[in-house]
Design a protein around this motif. Structure first.
Motif, PDB file in Angstrom:
ATOM      1  N   PHE A  40       0.831  -1.201   0.000  1.00 43.85           N
ATOM      2  CA  PHE A  40       0.000   0.000   0.000  1.00 43.85           C
ATOM      3  C   PHE A  40       0.864   1.249   0.000  1.00 43.85           C
ATOM      4  CE2 PHE A  40       0.625  -0.913   4.512  1.00 43.85           C
ATOM      5  CZ  PHE A  40       0.873   0.339   5.076  1.00 43.85           C
ATOM      6  N   ASP A  41       0.269   2.321  -0.478  1.00 45.23           N
ATOM      7  CA  ASP A  41       0.827   3.650  -0.275  1.00 45.23           C
ATOM      8  C   ASP A  41      -0.274   4.507   0.331  1.00 45.23           C
ATOM      9  OD1 ASP A  41      -0.829   4.354  -2.432  1.00 45.23           O
ATOM     10  OD2 ASP A  41       0.807   4.309  -3.873  1.00 45.23           O
ATOM     11  N   GLY A  42      -0.089   5.797   0.398  1.00 42.95           N
ATOM     12  CA  GLY A  42      -1.121   6.622   1.018  1.00 42.95           C
ATOM     13  C   GLY A  42      -0.757   8.085   1.019  1.00 42.95           C
ATOM     14  N   TRP A  43      -1.593   8.841   1.679  1.00 41.13           N
ATOM     15  CA  TRP A  43      -1.377  10.282   1.809  1.00 41.13           C
ATOM     16  C   TRP A  43      -2.189  10.789   2.997  1.00 41.13           C
ATOM     17  CZ3 TRP A  43      -4.017   7.897  -2.160  1.00 41.13           C
ATOM     18  CH2 TRP A  43      -5.377   8.181  -2.283  1.00 41.13           C
TER      19      TRP A  43
ATOM     20  N   ILE B 100     -12.917  -8.197   0.849  1.00 41.72           N
ATOM     21  CA  ILE B 100     -12.490  -7.264   1.892  1.00 41.72           C
ATOM     22  C   ILE B 100     -12.780  -5.831   1.468  1.00 41.72           C
ATOM     23  CG2 ILE B 100     -10.427  -6.255   2.969  1.00 41.72           C
ATOM     24  CD1 ILE B 100      -9.345  -9.063   3.305  1.00 41.72           C
ATOM     25  N   ASP B 101     -12.544  -5.540   0.203  1.00 35.49           N
ATOM     26  CA  ASP B 101     -12.763  -4.170  -0.255  1.00 35.49           C
ATOM     27  C   ASP B 101     -14.233  -3.772  -0.161  1.00 35.49           C
ATOM     28  OD1 ASP B 101     -11.342  -1.846  -1.681  1.00 35.49           O
ATOM     29  OD2 ASP B 101     -13.142  -2.142  -2.876  1.00 35.49           O
ATOM     30  N   GLN B 102     -15.122  -4.728  -0.381  1.00 40.03           N
ATOM     31  CA  GLN B 102     -16.558  -4.418  -0.282  1.00 40.03           C
ATOM     32  C   GLN B 102     -16.933  -3.965   1.114  1.00 40.03           C
ATOM     33  OE1 GLN B 102     -18.728  -7.833  -1.688  1.00 40.03           O
ATOM     34  NE2 GLN B 102     -17.964  -7.647  -3.786  1.00 40.03           N
TER      35      GLN B 102
ATOM     36  N   GLY C  93     -15.250   3.206  -2.407  1.00 41.45           N
ATOM     37  CA  GLY C  93     -15.272   3.525  -3.820  1.00 41.45           C
ATOM     38  C   GLY C  93     -14.953   2.376  -4.741  1.00 41.45           C
ATOM     39  N   GLY C  94     -14.535   1.248  -4.212  1.00 41.84           N
ATOM     40  CA  GLY C  94     -14.259   0.098  -5.065  1.00 41.84           C
ATOM     41  C   GLY C  94     -12.859   0.114  -5.641  1.00 41.84           C
TER      42      GLY C  94
ATOM     43  N   TYR D 293      -6.181  -0.349 -12.699  1.00 38.60           N
ATOM     44  CA  TYR D 293      -4.960  -0.418 -11.903  1.00 38.60           C
ATOM     45  C   TYR D 293      -5.046  -1.369 -10.718  1.00 38.60           C
ATOM     46  CZ  TYR D 293      -3.367   3.601 -14.562  1.00 38.60           C
ATOM     47  OH  TYR D 293      -2.982   4.432 -15.580  1.00 38.60           O
ATOM     48  N   GLY D 294      -6.232  -1.804 -10.328  1.00 42.33           N
ATOM     49  CA  GLY D 294      -6.371  -2.701  -9.189  1.00 42.33           C
ATOM     50  C   GLY D 294      -6.111  -2.034  -7.859  1.00 42.33           C
ATOM     51  N   LEU D 295      -6.281  -0.708  -7.787  1.00 44.54           N
ATOM     52  CA  LEU D 295      -6.000   0.045  -6.570  1.00 44.54           C
ATOM     53  C   LEU D 295      -7.291   0.363  -5.831  1.00 44.54           C
ATOM     54  CD1 LEU D 295      -3.403   2.564  -8.028  1.00 44.54           C
ATOM     55  CD2 LEU D 295      -3.007   0.292  -7.063  1.00 44.54           C
ATOM     56  N   ALA D 296      -7.226   0.302  -4.511  1.00 47.65           N
ATOM     57  CA  ALA D 296      -8.394   0.550  -3.669  1.00 47.65           C
ATOM     58  C   ALA D 296      -8.110   1.736  -2.761  1.00 47.65           C
ATOM     59  CB  ALA D 296      -8.729  -0.693  -2.851  1.00 47.65           C
ATOM     60  N   GLN D 297      -9.025   2.001  -1.842  1.00 45.82           N
ATOM     61  CA  GLN D 297      -8.829   3.086  -0.877  1.00 45.82           C
ATOM     62  C   GLN D 297      -9.534   2.730   0.420  1.00 45.82           C
ATOM     63  OE1 GLN D 297      -9.032   7.145  -2.412  1.00 45.82           O
ATOM     64  NE2 GLN D 297     -10.163   7.782  -0.576  1.00 45.82           N
ATOM     65  N   THR D 298      -8.848   2.991   1.528  1.00 45.60           N
ATOM     66  CA  THR D 298      -9.422   2.714   2.835  1.00 45.60           C
ATOM     67  C   THR D 298      -8.761   3.661   3.842  1.00 45.60           C
ATOM     68  OG1 THR D 298      -9.938   0.938   4.417  1.00 45.60           O
ATOM     69  CG2 THR D 298      -7.755   0.887   3.403  1.00 45.60           C
ATOM     70  N   ASP D 299      -8.969   3.380   5.125  1.00 50.07           N
ATOM     71  CA  ASP D 299      -8.294   4.139   6.170  1.00 50.07           C
ATOM     72  C   ASP D 299      -7.437   3.172   6.990  1.00 50.07           C
ATOM     73  OD1 ASP D 299     -10.163   2.720   7.647  1.00 50.07           O
ATOM     74  OD2 ASP D 299     -11.422   4.459   8.062  1.00 50.07           O
ATOM     75  N   LEU D 300      -6.790   3.684   8.018  1.00 52.39           N
ATOM     76  CA  LEU D 300      -5.925   2.824   8.817  1.00 52.39           C
ATOM     77  C   LEU D 300      -6.678   1.652   9.423  1.00 52.39           C
ATOM     78  CD1 LEU D 300      -3.395   5.145  10.680  1.00 52.39           C
ATOM     79  CD2 LEU D 300      -2.877   3.061   9.400  1.00 52.39           C
ATOM     80  N   GLU D 301      -7.887   1.894   9.852  1.00 53.52           N
ATOM     81  CA  GLU D 301      -8.678   0.814  10.432  1.00 53.52           C
ATOM     82  C   GLU D 301      -8.941  -0.288   9.422  1.00 53.52           C
ATOM     83  OE1 GLU D 301     -12.735   0.203  13.130  1.00 53.52           O
ATOM     84  OE2 GLU D 301     -12.215   2.176  12.315  1.00 53.52           O
TER      85      GLU D 301
END
Length: 350
Positions: A220-223, A257-259, A264-265, A270-278
């Motif tokens: 993962f990466d992030g901002w 898991i992403d669901q 946002g899916g 690119y196969g990239l997702a988005q979540t938070d630390l939790e």
């Protein structure tokens, strides 16, 4: 290390919006011909360049006809810029050259390469002032606004699909070979791709005996956004997930898991997702592999402050590993060789 806001957080503008800007008339010296790529690899290259007319079918099924292999090339995306340089073809113009130099370390742009504006927002006066015989861009459909506008002029345009979640490495090779065909550098491309396959095979041998607590992993990466850490897991179909799996790991950020934890899916290309630390708690005992751009405002500096991060099994057990910096996550064969080496280091450290 990754391609735009889809692929980096704060550093580069998103690749989704393709709007055009004209920035006034720019005078560009076009007297010189193409410039050689000044790398040890290219200085010792003995492959030949084809001659004669070229007819290429690009990634969108468009036929691109050239009287001869392209020499004066303007390129509007970084993967394709890297590809040209690996083929020992120095572009006369490229998009976002300063950011390219920041994020892509596999191939260096010659100082003679003219910056033609932002990716997706080229300065058309500068672009056409370079008198190109080919323009290479990244596009995902015939309805692409930039592609349509470029097609109105008489300079041939080669459209390439930079990412394909059904097979990122295969797509990378196809794009590389396509650019090689357009520039008469197929012999060089075949050698580079053979070297890449050998590099991957050797890496597999190097980690074959790794004794891991678990092969599950999430890259993962992030901002940081509005004071909160945003995590971008690489899911099924992401390039780095594919590379990790080729080396014996098991991608843990699944669609299921992403669901439940994603927002946002997963991006279909690119196969990239988005979540938070939790959200990282959803992968349980998985190894965590993360990128860090090393800047003062990097999201990584915030991870250590989080009790959620500190409580993750991989963190407590020393299996949260920083990926090597400077590896572009959406590049050509040379960037992917760097990524393979970085994964070998990660696996050997787990």
């Amino acid at each position: 290390m990754t391609r735009s806001r889809l692929l980096t957080a704060a550093a580069v503008a998103g690749i989704a919006a393709l709007t055009l800007t004209g920035c006034g008339t720019t005078t560009v010296d076009t007297a010189s011909s193409t410039v050689a790529v000044d790398s040890e690899d290219c200085r010792t290259d003995e492959t030949t360049t084809a001659t004669g007319p070229v007819s290429v079918t690009d990634s969108l099924g468009r036929t691109v006809d050239l009287d001869a292999p392209a020499e004066r090339v303007v390129v509007l995306e970084w993967q394709q810029t890297e590809d040209l340089l690996t083929l020992c073809v120095a572009p006369v113009g490229a998009a976002s050259t300063k950011d390219y130099a920041t994020y892509v370390s596999a191939e260096a742009l010659p100082s003679s390469t003219v910056d033609v504006g932002e990716r997706g927002e080229p300065d058309l006066d500068t672009l056409y002032g370079l008198d190109p015989d080919l323009i290479i861009l990244e596009s995902y459909g015939d309805d692409d606004a930039l592609l349509r506008q470029l097609e109105e002029r008489d300079v041939p345009v080669l459209a390439t699909i930079g990412a394909d979640a059904s097979g990122q490495l295969e797509n990378m090779k196809e794009v590389f070979s396509l650019i090689a065909e357009a520039t008469g550098r197929t012999e060089r491309a075949n050698k580079i791709l053979a070297d890449f396959d050998d590099h991957l095979a050797e890496a597999k041998k190097a980690v074959a005996d790794a004794d891991l607590q678990t092969t599950d992993f999430v890259f993962f990466d992030g901002w940081v956004e509005s004071g909160n850490v945003v995590i971008r897991p690489y899911g099924q179909g992401a390039l780095f997930t594919e590379l990790g799996e080729d080396l014996g790991l098991t991608g843990a950020w699944t669609d299921e898991i992403d669901q439940s934890y994603g927002s946002g899916g997963v991006d279909p290309s690119y196969g990239l997702a988005q979540t938070d630390l939790e959200g990282l708690t959803a992968v349980g005992n998985a190894n965590l592999v993360y990128s860090n751009d090393g800047t003062a405002e990097s999201y990584v500096t915030e991870l250590a402050k989080s009790p959620i991060w500190a409580a993750l099994p991989a963190v407590q057990q020393g299996r949260a590993v920083e990926f090597a910096p400077g590896v572009w996550g959406a590049g050509g064969p040379r960037s992917n060789e760097q990524a393979i080496d970085a994964f070998v280091d990660v696996i050997n450290s787990l």
